[in-house]
Scaffold this motif. Structure first.
Motif, PDB file in Angstrom:
ATOM      1  N   THR A   2       0.853  -1.186   0.000  1.00 41.26           N
ATOM      2  CA  THR A   2       0.000   0.000   0.000  1.00 41.26           C
ATOM      3  C   THR A   2       0.892   1.239   0.000  1.00 41.26           C
ATOM      4  N   LEU A   3       0.309   2.385  -0.316  1.00 44.06           N
ATOM      5  CA  LEU A   3       1.087   3.626  -0.256  1.00 44.06           C
ATOM      6  C   LEU A   3       1.579   3.896   1.157  1.00 44.06           C
ATOM      7  N   GLU A   5       2.409   1.668   3.351  1.00 40.84           N
ATOM      8  CA  GLU A   5       3.560   0.784   3.569  1.00 40.84           C
ATOM      9  C   GLU A   5       4.802   1.298   2.854  1.00 40.84           C
ATOM     10  N   ARG A  43      -1.239   6.164  -7.918  1.00 43.11           N
ATOM     11  CA  ARG A  43      -0.598   5.407  -6.836  1.00 43.11           C
ATOM     12  C   ARG A  43       0.784   4.884  -7.218  1.00 43.11           C
TER      13      ARG A  43
END
Length: 163
Positions: A2-3, A5, A43
């Motif tokens: 994820t972003l 993370e 993203r």
């Protein structure tokens, strides 16, 4: 990943690092990520912004990047933005231009690096040298006042037309 993370990994990897003005390096990474977001980057490119200096600075390895749960596009952009020892600026720029999305991330990076408020805290010779270096790179990448950065908009080419 994820972003959140990716951001956490980048902040941890660069935790001991300071920029030329003595500020925590993570502030630069955050500014570049926000610059990518503001320029319409999605993203994958925001993740690349968080990681754009990690391989070059040696805080994460190429092996880490290869194994990371990131998209190929994110990995390609991080690799394109990682300067190689002894590499000429023009060759570096050409690699950026050849990699989809890398120009947008580099535009955000240059915008933050060349911020007059950041340059003002440096000694005059360093500020002059960096100002010239950043201007040269903007020229190589076709980043001008009329064309300040790349865009995720499919109607705008990923790279400028070159003679």
């Amino acid at each position: 990943m994820t972003l959140a993370e990716v951001e956490s990994v980048a902040r941890a990897a660069h935790a001991a690092q300071r920029d030329k003005a003595g500020r925590p390096y993570a502030e630069h990474l955050e500014a570049v990520a926000e610059g990518v977001r503001a320029r319409g980057g999605g993203r994958e490119l925001i993740a690349a912004a968080w990681l754009h200096d990690a391989i070059e600075d040696g805080v994460l390895s190429e092996e880490w990047l290869t194994a990371a749960a990131l998209t190929q596009r994110t990995k390609d952009v991080v690799r394109a933005l990682s300067k190689r020892p002894g590499e000429e600026p023009r060759a570096y720029a050409d690699r950026i231009l050849a990699t989809e999305g890398a120009r947008l991330v580099k535009a955000a990076d240059l915008a933050h690096n060349a911020d007059p408020r950041r340059l003002a805290v440096l000694d005059e010779p360093t500020a002059r040298r960096l100002t010239r270096k950043y201007a040269d790179m903007r020229e190589y990448l076709g980043i001008t006042a009329e064309n300040p950065e790349n865009s995720e908009n499919p109607d705008i080419p990923d790279t400028p037309s070159r003679p």
